[in-house]
Design an enzyme around this catalytic site. Structure first.
Site, PDB file in Angstrom:
ATOM      1  CG  ASN A  36      -4.924 -16.982  10.364  1.00 58.90           C
ATOM      2  OD1 ASN A  36      -5.488 -17.866  11.281  1.00 58.90           O
ATOM      3  ND2 ASN A  36      -5.764 -15.969   9.875  1.00 58.90           N
ATOM      4  CG  HIS A 124     -11.199 -19.533   2.383  1.00 60.99           C
ATOM      5  ND1 HIS A 124     -11.246 -18.445   1.743  1.00 60.99           N
ATOM      6  CD2 HIS A 124     -11.067 -19.345   3.808  1.00 60.99           C
ATOM      7  CE1 HIS A 124     -11.226 -17.588   2.520  1.00 60.99           C
ATOM      8  NE2 HIS A 124     -10.933 -17.930   3.786  1.00 60.99           N
ATOM      9  CD  GLU A 168      -9.671 -24.454   2.431  1.00 62.47           C
ATOM     10  OE1 GLU A 168      -9.060 -24.439   3.546  1.00 62.47           O
ATOM     11  OE2 GLU A 168     -10.869 -23.893   2.087  1.00 62.47           O
ATOM     12  CG  ASP A 198      -6.171 -21.956  -0.443  1.00 61.19           C
ATOM     13  OD1 ASP A 198      -5.231 -21.722   0.058  1.00 61.19           O
ATOM     14  OD2 ASP A 198      -7.316 -21.289  -0.323  1.00 61.19           O
ATOM     15  CG  HIS A 201      -5.143 -22.459   7.353  1.00 58.49           C
ATOM     16  ND1 HIS A 201      -5.265 -21.433   8.271  1.00 58.49           N
ATOM     17  CD2 HIS A 201      -6.326 -22.078   6.626  1.00 58.49           C
ATOM     18  CE1 HIS A 201      -6.195 -20.553   8.061  1.00 58.49           C
ATOM     19  NE2 HIS A 201      -6.968 -21.086   6.929  1.00 58.49           N
ATOM     20  CE  LYS A 232      -5.559 -17.266   6.666  1.00 56.55           C
ATOM     21  NZ  LYS A 232      -6.134 -17.503   5.516  1.00 56.55           N
TER      22      LYS A 232
HETATM   23  C1  LIG Z   1      -7.139 -16.922   4.512  1.00 56.73           C
HETATM   24  C2  LIG Z   1      -7.463 -17.626   3.429  1.00 56.73           C
HETATM   25  C3  LIG Z   1      -7.723 -17.171   2.305  1.00 56.73           C
HETATM   26  C4  LIG Z   1      -7.540 -15.640   2.026  1.00 56.73           C
HETATM   27  O1  LIG Z   1      -6.314 -15.283   2.283  1.00 56.73           O
HETATM   28  P1  LIG Z   1      -5.952 -13.817   2.567  1.00 56.73           P
HETATM   29  O2  LIG Z   1      -4.622 -13.615   2.031  1.00 56.73           O
HETATM   30  O3  LIG Z   1      -6.092 -13.384   3.909  1.00 56.73           O
HETATM   31  O4  LIG Z   1      -7.220 -13.158   1.460  1.00 56.73           O
HETATM   32  C5  LIG Z   1      -7.801 -18.125   1.284  1.00 56.73           C
HETATM   33  N1  LIG Z   1      -7.981 -19.246   1.441  1.00 56.73           N
HETATM   34  C6  LIG Z   1      -7.759 -19.818   2.749  1.00 56.73           C
HETATM   35  C7  LIG Z   1      -8.007 -21.403   2.839  1.00 56.73           C
HETATM   36  C8  LIG Z   1      -7.734 -19.295   3.872  1.00 56.73           C
HETATM   37  O5  LIG Z   1      -7.797 -19.740   4.957  1.00 56.73           O
END
Ligand SMILES: *Cc1c(COP(=O)(O)O)cnc(C)c1O
Length: 373
Positions: A36, A124, A168, A198, A201, A232
Site C-alpha cells: 500500500n 472494510h 469508504e 473511511d 486508500h 498506506k
Molecule cells: C487498511 C484499512 C483499514 C485499517 O487500517 P490500519 O491502519 O491498517 O489498521 C481500515 N479501513 C480500510 C478501508 C482499510 O483499507
C-alpha cells in the site's frame, strides 16, 4: 474431541475450502504490486534521511510508554492533531493506533439507543466490526447504490434520532470509488444523517495536496466523521479522524480502542507529520500513479471486457481460484509480486489478482508488466 483436535479440524476445513491463510515471506528483488506504499515513500532513502536529519531529540523517542490519557499526550501528538484539523478545515482531529482501532471504536462510542447505521455492503472488516460492536440496528445497502441507501432512509430515518451512513472513498478490493458528492446530498433530504467516510486508500493519493477524495471534491466539510489512515500512502502507521469538537470529546471519554492502549511513539507521529507536510510536493508521484492505473485498467478491460477501478487499486478478475493462483504464479515468475485474492475475501466466483500500484514503479518495470500480461 479436545481443543487441539477441534482446531486442527477447523484448519483442515479451511484448506478444503481453499481459504487457508498463511503468512507469506515476500521475496526480494521483485516489483511489489501488493503493498500500500502508493507514493513510493518506503524506498525513498533520501526522503527518510532528510526526516532523521531534522528530528529533535524529544521527537525521536521510540515509545510513548503510556496511553494518551496518562502521560502519552506528547507534543508530537498535539502538533499532529492540530495540523490535521487545520488542513481539513475541521474543528478537531484525533489520532489512533491504527485504522482498525479507529473503525472498531468510533461507532461504539457515538451510537446511542436510537441510532441506525446504514453500511455499504463492501465496507472494510474494521468498519463491520465497529458496527457490530456498537449494538445499533444496521442495514447494508448494495455496494455504491445510493438509491438503495435512500430507500432505507425513506423507510426508517424518521424512527431514529440519527442515521450513520458509513462508506469508504476508495474500496480496497475493486479499487472503485464512492460518489461522495451524491452522498452529501442525502444530508439535505434527511437532516438526521451523519456521514462517516473511511479514506484509507484515498489519503495521499487523491487531490492536489494529497488529502484524499473528499477534499479533492470539496465535500470534506460535509462529512461528519472523516477517517484516514497513515499506514498506506503515508508509509507510516496509525490513523486519524477529523470531526467536530464535541465528537472528539466523546471519543476521548468513551472510545475504548483510544483509551485502553498505548499512544503511538512520538517518532512515528513526527514522521507522519513530516510526510503530511511533504504531500503537496508529491503531485508528480500522484500523476505517475494515476497514469499507470489508467493504462493497467485499460489493458485489463481489453483482456476481460471489464474493470471497475478508478484508482491505484486495479482488480483483474479471473473467476476460479485455480486460474487466479496460476496467473499469480506466472506473474511472480516474471518478477512481479502480485497475490491472488479469493473468496471469502471477495464474492464467490470472482477470484482475482489485485494490483496495488506504487509511484515507486519505474516506467520500464511497468512496460514489462503490460507486456507480460
Ligand atoms: C487498511 C484499512 C483499514 C485499517 O487500517 P490500519 O491502519 O491498517 O489498521 C481500515 N479501513 C480500510 C478501508 C482499510 O483499507
Amino acid at each position: 474431541m479436545n481443543l487441539f483436535e477441534r482446531l486442527n479440524q477447523e484448519l483442515e476445513q479451511l484448506r478444503h475450502q481453499g481459504s487457508y491463510r498463511h503468512l507469506p515471506v515476500v521475496p526480494e528483488g521483485m516489483v511489489n504490486l501488493s503493498g500500500n506504499d502508493y507514493l513510493g515513500i518506503l524506498e525513498d532513502r533520501a526522503f527518510r534521511e532528510a526526516f532523521y536529519a531534522q528530528l529533535s531529540d524529544e521527537a525521536a523517542q521510540l515509545s510513548a510508554a503510556s496511553s494518551r490519557l496518562l502521560t502519552g499526550n506528547t507534543a508530537a501528538a498535539i502538533e499532529l492533531e492540530r495540523f490535521l484539523a487545520q488542513v481539513y478545515h475541521a474543528e478537531a482531529a484525533l489520532v489512533f493506533g491504527s485504522g482498525y482501532h479507529a473503525n472498531t471504536g468510533i461507532l461504539p462510542a457515538l451510537a446511542g439507543p436510537k441510532s441506525l447505521i446504514l453500511s455499504d455492503r463492501l465496507n472494510h472488516a474494521s468498519l463491520i466490526d465497529g458496527i457490530r460492536a456498537s449494538g445499533a440496528t444496521f442495514y447494508r445497502f448494495r455496494h455504491n447504490d445510493l438509491e438503495h441507501c435512500r430507500s432505507y432512509l425513506e423507510k426508517y430515518a424518521k424512527s431514529y434520532d440519527e442515521v450513520f451512513v458509513v462508506t469508504e472513498s476508495v474500496f480496497s478490493m475493486d479499487g472503485d470509488c464512492s460518489d461522495l458528492k451524491a452522498l452529501t446530498t442525502l444530508k439535505h433530504d434527511f437532516p438526521n444523517v451523519v456521514l462517516y467516510v473511511d479514506e484509507a486508500h484515498g489519503v495521499g493519493v487523491f487531490g492536489e495536496r494529497g488529502l484524499g477524495v473528499a477534499v479533492a471534491e470539496a465535500v470534506h466539510q460535509q462529512i461528519d466523521i472523516l477517517v484516514g489512515t497513515f499506514g498506506k500512502a503515508l508509509c507510516s502507521t496509525g490513523a486519524f479522524v477529523v470531526c467536530s469538537a464535541v465528537v472528539r470529546e466523546i471519543l476521548v471519554n468513551k472510545m475504548r480502542p483510544f483509551i485502553f492502549t498505548t499512544a503511538l511513539p512520538p517518532v512515528n507521529m513526527a514522521w507522519t507529520l513530516y510526510v503530511l507536510r511533504a504531500l503537496p510536493k508529491m503531485q508528480a508521484r500522484r500523476e505517475h500513479l494515476r497514469k499507470m492505473a489508467r493504462q493497467l485498467t485499460q489493458a485489463i478491460i481489453e483482456k476481460t471486457g471489464s474493470c471497475v477501478s478508478t484508482s491505484q487499486i486495479v482488480p483483474y478478475v479471473l473467476g476460479s481460484n485455480e486460474v487466479a493462483i496460476a496467473e499469480a504464479q506466472r506473474l511472480q515468475s516474471a518478477g512481479f509480486y502480485v497475490l491472488p485474492i479469493r473468496p471469502p475475501t471477495v464474492p464467490a466466483g470472482t477470484a482475482r489478482l489485485r494490483f496495488s500500484l506504487s509511484a515507486g514503479i519505474t516506467d520500464e518495470a511497468f512496460e514489462r508488466l503490460l507486456a507480460v500480461l
